[in-house]
Design a protein around this motif. Structure first.
Motif, PDB file in Angstrom:
ATOM      1  N   LEU A   1       0.818  -1.265  -0.035  1.00 24.46           N
ATOM      2  CA  LEU A   1       0.098   0.160  -0.002  1.00 24.46           C
ATOM      3  C   LEU A   1       0.825   1.252   0.092  1.00 24.46           C
ATOM      4  O   LEU A   1       1.944   1.071   0.350  1.00 24.46           O
ATOM      5  CB  LEU A   1      -0.894   0.010   1.094  1.00 24.46           C
ATOM      6  CG  LEU A   1      -1.868  -1.313   1.535  1.00 24.46           C
ATOM      7  CD1 LEU A   1      -2.545  -1.077   2.891  1.00 24.46           C
ATOM      8  CD2 LEU A   1      -3.044  -1.170   0.217  1.00 24.46           C
ATOM      9  N   ASN A   2       0.231   2.400  -0.301  1.00 24.33           N
ATOM     10  CA  ASN A   2       0.973   3.562   0.123  1.00 24.33           C
ATOM     11  C   ASN A   2       1.589   3.719   1.447  1.00 24.33           C
ATOM     12  O   ASN A   2       0.730   3.315   2.590  1.00 24.33           O
ATOM     13  CB  ASN A   2      -0.016   4.926  -0.187  1.00 24.33           C
ATOM     14  CG  ASN A   2       0.631   6.213  -0.104  1.00 24.33           C
ATOM     15  OD1 ASN A   2       0.694   6.417   1.247  1.00 24.33           O
ATOM     16  ND2 ASN A   2       0.838   6.864  -0.890  1.00 24.33           N
TER      17      ASN A   2
ATOM     18  N   PRO B   1      -3.966   8.206   6.422  1.00 25.82           N
ATOM     19  CA  PRO B   1      -4.106   7.233   5.407  1.00 25.82           C
ATOM     20  C   PRO B   1      -5.385   7.150   4.737  1.00 25.82           C
ATOM     21  O   PRO B   1      -6.441   7.403   5.641  1.00 25.82           O
ATOM     22  CB  PRO B   1      -3.711   5.956   5.839  1.00 25.82           C
ATOM     23  CG  PRO B   1      -2.879   6.122   7.115  1.00 25.82           C
ATOM     24  CD  PRO B   1      -3.578   7.355   7.728  1.00 25.82           C
ATOM     25  N   PHE B   2      -5.594   7.187   3.428  1.00 29.99           N
ATOM     26  CA  PHE B   2      -6.726   7.131   2.725  1.00 29.99           C
ATOM     27  C   PHE B   2      -7.460   8.405   2.475  1.00 29.99           C
ATOM     28  O   PHE B   2      -8.528   8.269   2.029  1.00 29.99           O
ATOM     29  CB  PHE B   2      -7.798   5.960   3.260  1.00 29.99           C
ATOM     30  CG  PHE B   2      -7.061   4.907   3.790  1.00 29.99           C
ATOM     31  CD1 PHE B   2      -6.388   4.167   2.818  1.00 29.99           C
ATOM     32  CD2 PHE B   2      -7.051   3.961   4.861  1.00 29.99           C
ATOM     33  CE1 PHE B   2      -5.377   2.885   2.971  1.00 29.99           C
ATOM     34  CE2 PHE B   2      -6.516   3.138   5.308  1.00 29.99           C
ATOM     35  CZ  PHE B   2      -5.458   2.536   4.502  1.00 29.99           C
TER      36      PHE B   2
ATOM     37  N   ASN C   1      -1.469   0.926  -5.795  1.00 27.41           N
ATOM     38  CA  ASN C   1       0.110   1.087  -5.776  1.00 27.41           C
ATOM     39  C   ASN C   1       0.845   0.125  -6.660  1.00 27.41           C
ATOM     40  O   ASN C   1       1.825   0.507  -6.986  1.00 27.41           O
ATOM     41  CB  ASN C   1       0.576   0.589  -4.040  1.00 27.41           C
ATOM     42  CG  ASN C   1       1.697   1.347  -3.616  1.00 27.41           C
ATOM     43  OD1 ASN C   1       1.505   2.430  -3.703  1.00 27.41           O
ATOM     44  ND2 ASN C   1       2.658   0.393  -3.061  1.00 27.41           N
TER      45      ASN C   1
ATOM     46  N   ASP D   1      -5.826   3.654  -0.537  1.00 25.80           N
ATOM     47  CA  ASP D   1      -4.593   4.599  -0.672  1.00 25.80           C
ATOM     48  C   ASP D   1      -4.345   5.117  -1.935  1.00 25.80           C
ATOM     49  O   ASP D   1      -3.300   5.809  -2.269  1.00 25.80           O
ATOM     50  CB  ASP D   1      -3.544   3.553  -0.363  1.00 25.80           C
ATOM     51  CG  ASP D   1      -3.410   2.430  -1.343  1.00 25.80           C
ATOM     52  OD1 ASP D   1      -4.458   1.934  -1.890  1.00 25.80           O
ATOM     53  OD2 ASP D   1      -2.218   2.116  -1.610  1.00 25.80           O
TER      54      ASP D   1
ATOM     55  N   ASP E   1      -3.982   8.780  -1.473  1.00 27.01           N
ATOM     56  CA  ASP E   1      -2.608   9.208  -1.178  1.00 27.01           C
ATOM     57  C   ASP E   1      -1.687   9.182  -2.310  1.00 27.01           C
ATOM     58  O   ASP E   1      -0.696  10.172  -2.377  1.00 27.01           O
ATOM     59  CB  ASP E   1      -2.260   8.378   0.102  1.00 27.01           C
ATOM     60  CG  ASP E   1      -3.326   8.313   0.997  1.00 27.01           C
ATOM     61  OD1 ASP E   1      -3.781   9.579   1.513  1.00 27.01           O
ATOM     62  OD2 ASP E   1      -3.539   7.261   1.834  1.00 27.01           O
TER      63      ASP E   1
END
Length: 438
Positions: A151-152, A163-164, A341, A362, A365
Motif C-alpha cells: 500500500l501507499n 491514510p486514505f 500502488n 490509498d 494518497d
C-alpha cells in the motif's frame, strides 16, 4: 550459502499478488526455494516465475471469491463516487452486508493458508505474506513470517496525514485527527466483526486496524515505494518496516507489445488507461471516461476489466478486458490510472508521467503524492470536470520538467539493490531463529 524454503502468498488482488511474485524472484535469485500458494487460477504465474505452486483448497470455501468481490464492489459503488470524508459520514443500506463479505474474504484465505502451513509434508523456513488483516495461522505457527506492505506507506507513518484521506503533507493538520476519528467510526462494524473472529481463534493480542490495513511485523517487514517519493518528512516510521524501492516483477515472456493495427495510423500520443481490477467494474463511470477521451486528439489503449464486454470503445481506442500491463507500459507516453500502488509503481518504474483518478483507499494518497512531487495530475471522481481532465493530458506532454522528474525516479528504482538487501535481512532473521531453538 544456506538455501531456505519459503512459502509466499497474498490476498487475491492483482497488486498484492504481483508484489509478492517480484519478492519471490529476489528470493530465487539468492538461491532459495519458493513455493507460491494461491488460487488455482494463479498457477500459471508460479510456472512462469519458475516457482513451485501449492493451490488453495477452495473446496473449504462456501463462497465463490470472484463473485463475492464483485458483489462487495456493487454494494459500495455509490459511495466510491463521493469524496473521502463524505463517503465515510454517509450510511448506506448495504454496509453491514459489505462488512460481512469482507470478513468472509479474510476468513476463507486464512482457512486455505492454515491447511497448507499445517501440512507436515512440506516444511518451510519462512513465510512471506501480503495481507491486510492479522492472520491466525501465522500467529499460531512457529515458522517466522515477514509481511509485505504493498500500500501507499502513509499507513506506516503515524505523524503523517491520515491514510486514505488524500490529504497533502502540506495540508491543514487541524483536519487530520477529525478524519481519523470519522474513518474509525465508519469501520466500527468491520473492526468488531474481524476482531471477534480473531478472539475465536485465540488471538486477543492481534487487532484489526482499518487505519493501516497491514499487520505489524513479527521482526521486520517491507514496503514498496521509491525513495524519492517516500514520506521521510513524516518520520519516524513504525518499528520494523524497511523500504524496497522497486518490486516490479518481470514480464511473463520476452515478446514486445505491438500497437494494434487500428491505432497505428492514428495521430497523437499513445496513452494507457486502466482503473484496475475493481474500479473498472464501475461501467457507468468507465463509459463516461470513454466518451470524454473520444474528444482527445490522442489514441488510447484501454484495460476494460472483468465487465469490459459491455463497454463500447470509440475510434481512437483499442482495448481488451485484460491487457499485458507490464508490456503496454513500455510503449506508451502517458498512463491514466486509479493510483493503486502496483500500477502506480509500474508506471514510475517505466518512467511514464501519470494522471491519477483515485477511487478508494490509498489511491487518494498516491494521487496527492503525484501532485506534491510534481510528476503528474490528480483528477477526482467526485468533482470531475472533463475540460480540466483533457487539459491535464496536454499539460503533461508540454512539461519537460515532469518528464525529467519521472525519469529520475525510474532510474533510481532500476538501480536500487534494496530487494537483494531485504533478502539478506530475512536470511539473517531466519538464522537467528534457528539458532535460538538449538
Amino acid at each position: 550459502m544456506t538455501s531456505y524454503r519459503f512459502l509466499v502468498t497474498a490476498i487475491d488482488a492483482a497488486g498484492h499478488v504481483n508484489t509478492v511474485l517480484r519478492f519471490s524472484e529476489g528470493l530465487k535469485a539468492a538461491g532459495h526455494e519458493v513455493y507460491f500458494a494461491h488460487r488455482e487460477k494463479h498457477r500459471h504465474l508460479a510456472v512462469e516465475g519458475g516457482f513451485s505452486f501449492i493451490p488453495f483448497d477452495e473446496t473449504l470455501w462456501k463462497v465463490n471469491l470472484d463473485e463475492l468481490m464483485l458483489r462487495l464492489f456493487d454494494l459500495s459503488v455509490a459511495k466510491f463516487r463521493k469524496d473521502p470524508v463524505e463517503r465515510l459520514l454517509e450510511k448506506y443500506p448495504n454496509e453491514e452486508e459489505a462488512d460481512k463479505l469482507l470478513s468472509i474474504y479474510y476468513d476463507v484465505v486464512n482457512q486455505a493458508l492454515d491447511k497448507i502451513i499445517s501440512d507436515e509434508i512440506v516444511k518451510f523456513d519462512a513465510i512471506i505474506v501480503d495481507f491486510v488483516s492479522p492472520s491466525p495461522p501465522l500467529y499460531k505457527s512457529p515458522i517466522p513470517w515477514f509481511p509485505i506492505c504493498s500500500l501507499n506507506p502513509l499507513v506506516l507513518y503515524p505523524s503523517g496525514p491520515p491514510p486514505f484521506s488524500g490529504y497533502s503533507v502540506n495540508s491543514d493538520q487541524s483536519n487530520w485527527d477529525e478524519f481519523r476519528k470519522i474513518h474509525r467510526q465508519a469501520h466500527s462494524n468491520l473492526i468488531e466483526t474481524v476482531n471477534k473472529d480473531l478472539d475465536v481463534a485465540g488471538l486477543k493480542q492481534a487487532r484489526f486496524n482499518p487505519a493501516k490495513f497491514v499487520d505489524s511485523p513479527q521482526t521486520i517487514g517491507f514496503y514498496h515505494y521509491p525513495a524519492a517519493l517516500d514520506y521521510t518528512e513524516c518520520e519516524p516510521i513504525e518499528p520494523g518496516w524497511c523500504r524496497i524501492d522497486s518490486l516490479i516483477r518481470q514480464p511473463d515472456d520476452d515478446t514486445d507489445f505491438v500497437i494494434p493495427e487500428r491505432l497505428k495510423d492514428k495521430p497523437g500520443k499513445t496513452i494507457y488507461f486502466s482503473l484496475g481490477s475493481l474500479a473498472s467494474a464501475d461501467l457507468a463511470m468507465l463509459q463516461r471516461f470513454i466518451s470524454i477521451l473520444a474528444k482527445s486528439p490522442h489514441k488510447f489503449i484501454i484495460s476494460k476489466g472483468a465487465r469490459g464486454d459491455q463497454l463500447e470503445l470509440t475510434d481512437n481506442m483499442w482495448g481488451e478486458n485484460f491487457v499485458d500491463q507490464l508490456k503496454v507500459m513500455q510503449v506508451v507516453d502517458l498512463v491514466i490510472t486509479h493510483g493503486g500502488n502496483n500500477t502506480f509503481m509500474e508506471t514510475l518504474y517505466y518512467g511514464k508521467p501519470m494522471i491519477v483518478f483515485p477511487y478508494f483507499n490509498d489511491q487518494f494518497d498516491n494521487a496527492q503524492r503525484v501532485v506534491d512531487k510534481k510528476i503528474g495530475f490528480r483528477v477526482n471522481p467526485y468533482d470531475f470536470n472533463e475540460y480540466y481532465f483533457l487539459d491535464c493530458i496536454e499539460k503533461i506532454f508540454a512539461d519537460e520538467q515532469i518528464k525529467n522528474r519521472v525519469e529520475a525516479i525510474s532510474q533510481s528504482m532500476r538501480n536500487s539493490n534494496s530487494l537483494s538487501e531485504a533478502v539478506k535481512m530475512i536470511e539473517k532473521q531466519i538464522g537467528l531463529k534457528k539458532a535460538s531453538v538449538h
